[in-house]
Design an enzyme around this catalytic site. Structure first.
Site, PDB file in Angstrom:
ATOM      1  N   TYR A 446       0.806  -1.341   0.005  1.00  0.00           N
ATOM      2  CA  TYR A 446       0.108   0.008  -0.162  1.00  0.00           C
ATOM      3  C   TYR A 446       0.985   1.223  -0.066  1.00  0.00           C
ATOM      4  O   TYR A 446       1.939   1.071   0.281  1.00  0.00           O
ATOM      5  CB  TYR A 446      -1.087   0.038   1.068  1.00  0.00           C
ATOM      6  CG  TYR A 446      -0.688  -0.225   2.646  1.00  0.00           C
ATOM      7  CD1 TYR A 446       0.419   0.289   3.109  1.00  0.00           C
ATOM      8  CD2 TYR A 446      -1.706  -0.457   3.471  1.00  0.00           C
ATOM      9  CE1 TYR A 446       0.855   0.397   4.221  1.00  0.00           C
ATOM     10  CE2 TYR A 446      -1.361  -0.571   4.706  1.00  0.00           C
ATOM     11  CZ  TYR A 446      -0.054  -0.290   5.353  1.00  0.00           C
ATOM     12  OH  TYR A 446      -0.105  -0.460   6.598  1.00  0.00           O
ATOM     13  N   GLU A 447       0.178   2.389  -0.369  1.00  0.00           N
ATOM     14  CA  GLU A 447       0.830   3.640  -0.750  1.00  0.00           C
ATOM     15  C   GLU A 447       2.158   3.527  -1.489  1.00  0.00           C
ATOM     16  O   GLU A 447       3.113   4.193  -1.799  1.00  0.00           O
ATOM     17  CB  GLU A 447       1.594   4.091   0.714  1.00  0.00           C
ATOM     18  CG  GLU A 447       0.638   4.316   1.989  1.00  0.00           C
ATOM     19  CD  GLU A 447      -0.585   5.093   1.714  1.00  0.00           C
ATOM     20  OE1 GLU A 447      -0.510   5.851   0.558  1.00  0.00           O
ATOM     21  OE2 GLU A 447      -1.468   5.200   2.320  1.00  0.00           O
ATOM     22  N   GLY A 448       1.528   2.590  -2.611  1.00  0.00           N
ATOM     23  CA  GLY A 448       2.697   2.362  -3.819  1.00  0.00           C
ATOM     24  C   GLY A 448       3.668   1.255  -3.539  1.00  0.00           C
ATOM     25  O   GLY A 448       4.351   1.166  -2.680  1.00  0.00           O
TER      26      GLY A 448
END
Lengths: 597, 597
Positions: A446-448
């Protein structure tokens, strides 16, 4: 066995970051010195160990409950989400103690502390109960978006509620076919005559999209207006409350924001991950935040913040795992020594190796994270936008993907090592360490994802400025490392670190900035490159602490000795992997395009 | 999406191992040629994909149920364990099809196939449903112990039941305070006047210690007689049935063998991991297997077998994960190409890298495992114990800890990569790939942790014979690799592999065989040494396949091309890590003893 904040490290690294980033020279920082930081950390540590940590296993075991229920008239909801026992009470306590607005403006009810103080506090929350405290980063990020982009009316109605924790924030980005590629999203925003928008669409993976902790939830939703351009240039940001907010800020009608289900996840059971339906009954109203079609820009502000927070999760899980593994290794006996006495497994050399891998890397990454936080303070609070200030921002931008991806990747490896130290006991859920590994698993996604961080590093942060920020970083590292060239203990590590720096420098010309190389082959080695940079940054931070502690006489001898030992260990056991990763970068592309899947 | 046996690889590697280990020249192998192997594999593949694979998720979701219940008079039990829906039927089908006795003697109802044919078949079972098929390795190992050590009466009563699967086998070794250190175990065996023993004690982590698949379970229990020496030299092995076995082999009274609970594990939910109480009511009878106080010797026979089986689990989980990740990567679109068309993520260079890491290492480790299996056949079936036969055995003994530990460690890393390819979807349990990671986690722990394998490698297998077996292995590798010195594609990889070999050779003198080095510092780098050997063995196996396929004209061009590509990829992306690990070995001890935990 519960979590204890690693005070000594935190105090040392906070004081060091404050000094080295020159915060003492900034007017706005008067009163926010390391002494205050220590007082805040002390309070936070009590809350983390006393309230949050005991709820961590409760959340994992109970998870969240979703009740589909039936639609009723009026403002009721179809889907209710109930959090685990004790979470509601803990949330109220957390909010009432003012922890949510710790680093948010006093004007809206926050405490206005600098980031360098919030950093160790946030680390404690994340170690103690990651699933619980995810609303904290959402509040912080959501508030910053509103501060930067929303009009005054929205700010006045929403910010005081968010900063005090009366309402939570949810970020609604992902859709089933728009994950890493947000440009593909389809949620619609239809302009209304009163200037608001009717929102309609489905979102997935919405953390705390629905829950029972607060009466209202402010959703920040990415959507497209009817005549928006295709792709990422046609995305706007809307604030969409679960219950409408009247002009005086009180709660109005239900806003047709429904949870349609929660995910059954491998970890982070305590945190509800929601599928959301906006405007199922065509009655969901949102307000535009910022300019039309500039939604991604607002998200990028948030994303940088979220990525640093995510890297800190890696540190926090590494610390939690290390504490558990160490306590077990000291307690568990197995085998005998030469005198025939039973020995604790902490005496086994291979167990020591695993513990020191965790200890040294977590320490170095903590140091890196604290420096970045202090640097953000320095760059935000300095009055004029000087060249050196831009350099600071470029440095932060360069380090962000490294910190995010490397700290979380290593947290995953460490979480595996924790279980390895526990042996068969670690595989049994009751021990509680399997949870760390299950929770950690999503942090590299998550968050890239790690792949996206690595692409950001290579293509935007390095290629994007012709390697300027990287070259400056390498020059700073070189200057520091050279002071250890003749050191009695660290000469070899200094030499090997210098070799890594030299290798990165030469790869910059031959590969990273070489426009003759095709992008795909560079992309295929971007993660190994990021890994090498992660290890190099850790070595750099260790040298930095070693240099700092030479000047600080108050540090006690045994702690000083341990920092030397863990630094030497890191140089011996982890640094070699940096050269190997750079060798992979040199081999970019081999075998990759020839293979037919 | 279900598991498909990787036929092409299996056929190639089976035929190669058969030829290279000289099985065609052994009389006893007549009729057991690769053609038969292919026919057996074809049947097994149907069963694996059709029956076992669909039950894998069922077992994970349902787990096993334990009912404490109440003790009743007679032969009833306190603790009943029920396996997941469909498992009982699948077990019957599995047993009736003769799969359990595949490589066990025909004299007792088995099919007597060589190990090199059983290897790919077992790999299929392990990929399709690891938790289910754990009884298979127990039956195989248990039968071999009885064949080697039990008296004829025990063999006649037990072996036909075990080989046909009418009864299962459980291995009862671990006790709460005796895990890796079996010498500390406390279970008692009191001799009775009729030559049997009364068994009394508690065991934990007993796989399939209790279940509902068969009417009886033969427990092989390690225990101490009253006057046995302390430590590992006082351990004997007993066969302890759940229900007593009369002289004619029929079932008698309940034997006071009770399950007191099952573990709530991170993975392998479908397989019951039991706590067992033997002789709770002083009514548990066992018979001695082998000589008094020689129990560990019998276990060591089993352990080598179990370790090879465990390494194969690593291969099998790597394959399963790779198949899942590849299928998803081909189906999932994200982002667009230069023409603005949506692309499947298999086209993303970083995803390709992850897929090829899994593909190349799984392929190489499969090759290694098949060679070891064929070599065991060769060493067991050759008529005279010639010097070369002893060399074969030493080679197998050397490779066993490497294969066990490296394949399982890599399976853990790969399982993480599978989730990474799936992104957020991988973290959601319904996708099924989280299970692979959860299941894999214990493979580096049971049958001897990675640390124990590494210690076995360095201290017993290398130091124990003054480096002879290792030197012979390195010489063989050198001979093969040299033939690629001038190869158009592989010259660089050959050179780098040769550098690794040279480095291992020099570390042999300076570190591994150097008696001036203290054991603890060597032990601290034993896992890095094993890792380096694992990578080197993979490179060696890839060169071996490359050489083999040059001589085999029937291999189709695209498959040939893929093997070249994955080998080149391995050399470029994974081989550098071997040198880094050897650098760690060279740094043995730094920082380790100076740190005070």
């Amino acid at each position: 066995m519960t979590y204890q904040a690693p005070y000594k490290d935190m105090q040392l690294l906070v004081a060091q970051a404050y000094q080295q980033q020159g915060l003492d020279a900034i007017d706005a920082m008067q009163g926010f010195d390391p002494e205050l930081a220590n007082a805040v950390m002390e309070e936070a540590a009590k809350f983390a160990s006393g309230v949050l940590a005991p709820l961590n296993a409760v959340g994992d075991v109970q998870g969240c409950r979703f009740q589909g229920g039936h639609s009723q008239k009026g403002n009721s909801q179809k889907g209710k989400v109930t959090t685990a026992d004790g979470w509601r009470e803990a949330y109220q306590q957390f909010a009432e103690s003012g922890w949510i607005g710790l680093a948010l403006p006093e004007a809206f009810g926050g405490q206005g502390l600098p980031k360098y103080i919030a950093q160790p506090v946030n680390e404690m929350w994340l170690s103690a109960n990651l699933a619980f405290v995810m609303f904290q980063a959402l509040a912080q990020g959501g508030a910053e978006i509103l501060l930067n982009f929303a009009n005054e009316s929205i700010q006045q109605r929403y910010l005081p509620k968010i900063v005090t924790g009366e309402w939570t924030v949810a970020m609604a980005l992902t859709e089933p076919n728009a994950g890493s590629d947000l440009g593909a999203l389809n949620t619609k925003a239809i302009p209304q005559s009163d200037g608001t928008y009717k929102i309609k669409g489905q979102k997935i993976y919405i953390t705390y999209g629905e829950h029972d902790l607060t009466d209202n939830i402010a959703h920040l939703v990415l959507a497209r207006t009817p005549d928006a351009p295709a792709g990422s240039r046609g995305i706007s940001l809307f604030i969409v409350p679960k219950h409408r907010v009247t002009d005086d800020g009180t709660l109005g009608d239900f806003n047709d924001v429904r949870c349609t289900g929660i995910e059954h996840k491998m970890g982070l059971h305590g945190s509800p991950t929601c599928s959301m339906s906006y405007g199922d009954q065509d009655d969901c109203i949102g307000e535009l935040v910022g300019e039309l079609n500039q939604g991604l820009m607002a998200m990028f502000v948030l994303m940088n913040e979220a990525r640093l927070s995510c890297g800190l999760q890696g540190v926090a899980l590494g610390e939690l795992g290390y504490q558990r593994a160490l306590a077990y290794a000291k307690e568990r006996t197995q085998g005998t020594n030469n005198q025939g006495e039973k020995v604790a497994i902490v005496e086994h050399a291979d167990v020591k190796r695993m513990l020191l891998e965790m200890r040294s890397e977590t320490f170095a990454l903590r140091a890196l994270g604290y420096q970045i936080a202090a640097q953000i303070d320095a760059s935000e609070l300095a009055i004029d936008e000087t060249k050196s200030n831009q350099s600071k921002k470029d440095r932060i931008a360069l380090l962000t993907p490294i910190f995010k991806a490397f700290a979380t990747e290593r947290a995953n490896i460490m979480a595996g090592q924790v279980i390895q130290v526990f042996g068969g006991m670690g595989f049994v859920e009751e021990t509680g360490v399997a949870q760390i590994m299950r929770d950690a698993r999503v942090t590299t996604i998550y968050e890239g994802t790690t792949g996206i961080q690595a692409r950001d590093l290579v293509f935007r942060k390095v290629r994007g400025d012709q390697g300027k920020a990287l070259s400056e970083l390498l020059a700073d590292m070189t200057q520091l490392v050279r002071t250890f060239e003749a050191d009695a203990v660290f000469a070899a590590m200094a030499k090997e670190t210098q070799q890594v720096i030299t290798r990165v420098t030469s790869l910059l010309d031959s590969h990273l900035l070489n426009r003759d190389r095709d992008a795909a082959s560079l992309q295929a080695v971007s993660v190994p490159f990021l890994e090498a940079m992660g290890i190099l940054c850790c070595a750099w931070q260790l040298f930095n602490v070693l240099a700092y502690q030479q000047t600080e006489e108050h540090i006690d001898a045994s702690y000083r000795q341990n920092i030397s030992a863990l630094s030497a260990f890191y140089g011996a056991y982890r640094l070699p992997a940096a050269m190997a990763a750079l060798k992979v970068v040199e081999n970019a592309g081999l075998g990759l395009s020839e293979y037919e899947f």
